[in-house]
Design a protein around this motif. Structure first.
Motif, mmCIF file in Angstrom:
data_model
loop_
_atom_site.group_PDB
_atom_site.id
_atom_site.type_symbol
_atom_site.label_atom_id
_atom_site.label_comp_id
_atom_site.label_asym_id
_atom_site.label_seq_id
_atom_site.Cartn_x
_atom_site.Cartn_y
_atom_site.Cartn_z
ATOM 1 N N LEU A 1 0.828 -1.205 0.000
ATOM 2 C CA LEU A 1 0.000 0.000 0.000
ATOM 3 C C LEU A 1 0.863 1.255 0.000
ATOM 4 O O LEU A 1 0.546 2.241 -0.667
ATOM 5 N N ILE A 2 1.961 1.203 0.747
ATOM 6 C CA ILE A 2 2.869 2.355 0.780
ATOM 7 C C ILE A 2 3.441 2.606 -0.609
ATOM 8 O O ILE A 2 3.482 3.744 -1.097
ATOM 9 N N LEU A 3 3.862 1.531 -1.262
ATOM 10 C CA LEU A 3 4.412 1.658 -2.609
ATOM 11 C C LEU A 3 3.363 2.182 -3.580
ATOM 12 O O LEU A 3 3.653 3.027 -4.439
ATOM 13 N N LEU A 4 2.137 1.714 -3.429
ATOM 14 C CA LEU A 4 1.054 2.155 -4.309
ATOM 15 C C LEU A 4 0.786 3.648 -4.139
ATOM 16 O O LEU A 4 0.651 4.383 -5.129
ATOM 17 N N VAL A 5 0.727 4.101 -2.891
ATOM 18 C CA VAL A 5 0.496 5.522 -2.625
ATOM 19 C C VAL A 5 1.633 6.365 -3.202
ATOM 20 O O VAL A 5 1.408 7.426 -3.799
ATOM 21 N N VAL A 6 2.860 5.884 -3.042
ATOM 22 C CA VAL A 6 4.021 6.607 -3.574
ATOM 23 C C VAL A 6 3.938 6.718 -5.096
ATOM 24 O O VAL A 6 4.175 7.789 -5.671
ATOM 25 N N MET A 7 3.577 5.622 -5.759
ATOM 26 C CA MET A 7 3.506 5.631 -7.221
ATOM 27 C C MET A 7 2.396 6.552 -7.723
ATOM 28 O O MET A 7 2.581 7.296 -8.694
ATOM 29 N N ILE A 8 1.241 6.512 -7.067
ATOM 30 C CA ILE A 8 0.140 7.393 -7.478
ATOM 31 C C ILE A 8 0.519 8.854 -7.247
ATOM 32 O O ILE A 8 0.301 9.717 -8.106
ATOM 33 N N GLY A 9 1.109 9.129 -6.079
ATOM 34 C CA GLY A 9 1.543 10.491 -5.795
ATOM 35 C C GLY A 9 2.600 10.966 -6.773
ATOM 36 O O GLY A 9 2.573 12.117 -7.232
ATOM 37 N N PHE A 10 3.521 10.073 -7.122
ATOM 38 C CA PHE A 10 4.573 10.406 -8.083
ATOM 39 C C PHE A 10 3.976 10.746 -9.444
ATOM 40 O O PHE A 10 4.433 11.669 -10.127
ATOM 41 N N SER A 11 2.936 10.025 -9.835
ATOM 42 C CA SER A 11 2.278 10.281 -11.117
ATOM 43 C C SER A 11 1.660 11.678 -11.142
ATOM 44 O O SER A 11 1.786 12.413 -12.132
ATOM 45 N N PHE A 12 0.996 12.049 -10.052
ATOM 46 C CA PHE A 12 0.387 13.379 -9.984
ATOM 47 C C PHE A 12 1.448 14.475 -9.975
ATOM 48 O O PHE A 12 1.269 15.534 -10.585
ATOM 49 N N ILE A 13 2.550 14.222 -9.283
ATOM 50 C CA ILE A 13 3.631 15.214 -9.233
ATOM 51 C C ILE A 13 4.207 15.454 -10.626
ATOM 52 O O ILE A 13 4.446 16.595 -11.039
ATOM 53 N N ILE A 14 4.424 14.363 -11.368
ATOM 54 C CA ILE A 14 4.941 14.496 -12.735
ATOM 55 C C ILE A 14 3.973 15.302 -13.595
ATOM 56 O O ILE A 14 4.370 16.175 -14.371
ATOM 57 N N GLU A 15 2.679 15.012 -13.457
ATOM 58 C CA GLU A 15 1.670 15.730 -14.238
ATOM 59 C C GLU A 15 1.666 17.217 -13.906
ATOM 60 O O GLU A 15 1.600 18.073 -14.801
ATOM 61 N N ILE A 16 1.747 17.541 -12.626
ATOM 62 C CA ILE A 16 1.737 18.951 -12.207
ATOM 63 C C ILE A 16 2.975 19.683 -12.722
ATOM 64 O O ILE A 16 2.891 20.802 -13.242
ATOM 65 N N ILE A 17 4.134 19.026 -12.581
ATOM 66 C CA ILE A 17 5.380 19.652 -13.045
ATOM 67 C C ILE A 17 5.349 19.859 -14.555
ATOM 68 O O ILE A 17 5.708 20.928 -15.067
ATOM 69 N N TYR A 18 4.888 18.845 -15.278
ATOM 70 C CA TYR A 18 4.835 18.953 -16.741
ATOM 71 C C TYR A 18 3.880 20.063 -17.166
ATOM 72 O O TYR A 18 4.153 20.817 -18.103
ATOM 73 N N LYS A 19 2.769 20.165 -16.462
ATOM 74 C CA LYS A 19 1.793 21.208 -16.790
ATOM 75 C C LYS A 19 2.374 22.597 -16.565
ATOM 76 O O LYS A 19 2.171 23.515 -17.363
ATOM 77 N N LYS A 20 3.127 22.759 -15.473
ATOM 78 C CA LYS A 20 3.721 24.067 -15.184
ATOM 79 C C LYS A 20 4.820 24.417 -16.183
ATOM 80 O O LYS A 20 4.969 25.567 -16.595
ATOM 81 N N ILE A 21 5.606 23.421 -16.563
ATOM 82 C CA ILE A 21 6.708 23.680 -17.494
ATOM 83 C C ILE A 21 6.190 24.045 -18.879
ATOM 84 O O ILE A 21 6.677 24.974 -19.523
ATOM 85 N N THR A 22 5.192 23.311 -19.339
ATOM 86 C CA THR A 22 4.685 23.522 -20.700
ATOM 87 C C THR A 22 3.595 24.576 -20.772
ATOM 88 O O THR A 22 3.289 25.083 -21.854
ATOM 89 N N GLY A 23 2.991 24.896 -19.627
ATOM 90 C CA GLY A 23 1.893 25.856 -19.641
ATOM 91 C C GLY A 23 0.637 25.300 -20.276
ATOM 92 O O GLY A 23 -0.238 26.049 -20.717
ATOM 93 N N ARG A 24 0.550 23.994 -20.338
ATOM 94 C CA ARG A 24 -0.602 23.357 -20.988
ATOM 95 C C ARG A 24 -1.872 23.574 -20.177
ATOM 96 O O ARG A 24 -1.879 23.462 -18.962
ATOM 97 N N ILE A 25 -2.933 23.885 -20.870
ATOM 98 C CA ILE A 25 -4.250 24.021 -20.251
ATOM 99 C C ILE A 25 -5.143 22.925 -20.812
ATOM 100 O O ILE A 25 -5.319 22.804 -22.025
ATOM 101 N N ILE A 26 -5.688 22.126 -19.927
ATOM 102 C CA ILE A 26 -6.538 21.023 -20.370
ATOM 103 C C ILE A 26 -7.865 21.575 -20.866
ATOM 104 O O ILE A 26 -8.561 22.299 -20.154
ATOM 105 N N GLN A 27 -8.192 21.251 -22.101
ATOM 106 C CA GLN A 27 -9.438 21.697 -22.698
ATOM 107 C C GLN A 27 -10.403 20.524 -22.793
ATOM 108 O O GLN A 27 -9.990 19.393 -23.060
#
Length: 236
Positions: free
Chosen positions: A200-226
């Motif tokens: 469960l700890i590993l699962l939470v870490v992986m899900i959190g890591f996925s969201f972090i990557i998405e947030i960072i990528y969104k900030k870097i690219t300035g992408r707005i989800i339409q």
């Protein structure tokens, strides 16, 4: 893995007609096949034997009436089946990364084609898969895979609850699918919390890591989800 059929839509003739047929046919066929396999296994092995041979129970069930040759035959068939599943998964993954990159939700480098095929996403997936397979135990990998699929299926069904008019589908099926996936996800978490809490700890870490990557990528690219679809207000 029937959901991978959708990833081949660009290569299918008349997808509007043939994709639903492929989905329904594959699901019904697999349900029937699994039921038959269960009958054969339970009919030839006791519960104790099944538990003792849990990693190769199907091959073991062929031994009483086909002997060692049957055991070897089923084992070879299992290898072919596994290879086929891996091939389909890699094909679908390559297509998914290519399509998502085309929509701007992944780096542009992934929407290029090499040898007229979108294989860059496949290569990256292969490298990540090899890393995970060599540094994590199988139980952790299976939990991450199952949990990931359930969450993705729940999200897709939930999205279709809102877009059912545009997709011309039955809303109640998507509602049921969303609830079923979430219930299965909670059961999975409960079961693993009793047997392997570390998963469960590993699962939470992986899900959190996925969201972090998405947030960072969104900030870097300035992408707005339409929104893909614009819902029309029937009152206007």
């Amino acid at each position: 893995g029937f959901e991978l059929i959708a990833n081949a839509s660009v290569d299918v003739k008349n997808p509007k007609k043939n994709l639903p047929r492929a989905f329904y046919t594959s699901v019904l066929f697999v349900i029937g096949l699994y039921i038959l396999i269960s009958f054969v296994t339970v009919g030839n092995l006791s519960v104790g034997d099944i538990v003792a041979a849990k990693d190769y129970a199907l091959a073991q069930s062929a031994r009483p009436f086909l002997g060692n040759g049957g055991f070897i035959l089923i084992a070879i068939a299992a290898l072919f089946s596994t290879s086929s599943a891996i091939n389909a998964t890699l094909y679908g993954t390559a297509r998914v990364s290519y399509i998502i990159a085309k929509d701007g939700e992944l780096p542009k480098i992934l929407d290029r084609k090499v040898w007229n095929r979108p294989i860059e996403g496949l290569i990256i997936t292969m490298i990540i898969t090899l890393f995970i397979a060599n540094f994590f135990d199988l139980s952790s990998i299976s939990v991450m895979g199952s949990a990931g699929f359930l969450l993705i299926f729940a999200a897709v069904n939930a999205a279709n609850v809102k877009l059912y008019k545009e997709t011309m589908s039955r809303r109640w099926i998507s509602i049921f699918g969303t609830m079923a996936c979430l219930v299965a996800f909670m059961v999975l978490l409960w079961q693993r919390s009793l047997s392997h809490p570390s998963n469960l700890i590993l699962l939470v870490v992986m899900i959190g890591f996925s969201f972090i990557i998405e947030i960072i990528y969104k900030k870097i690219t300035g992408r707005i989800i339409q929104p893909i679809y614009k819902i029309k207000n029937p009152n206007k």
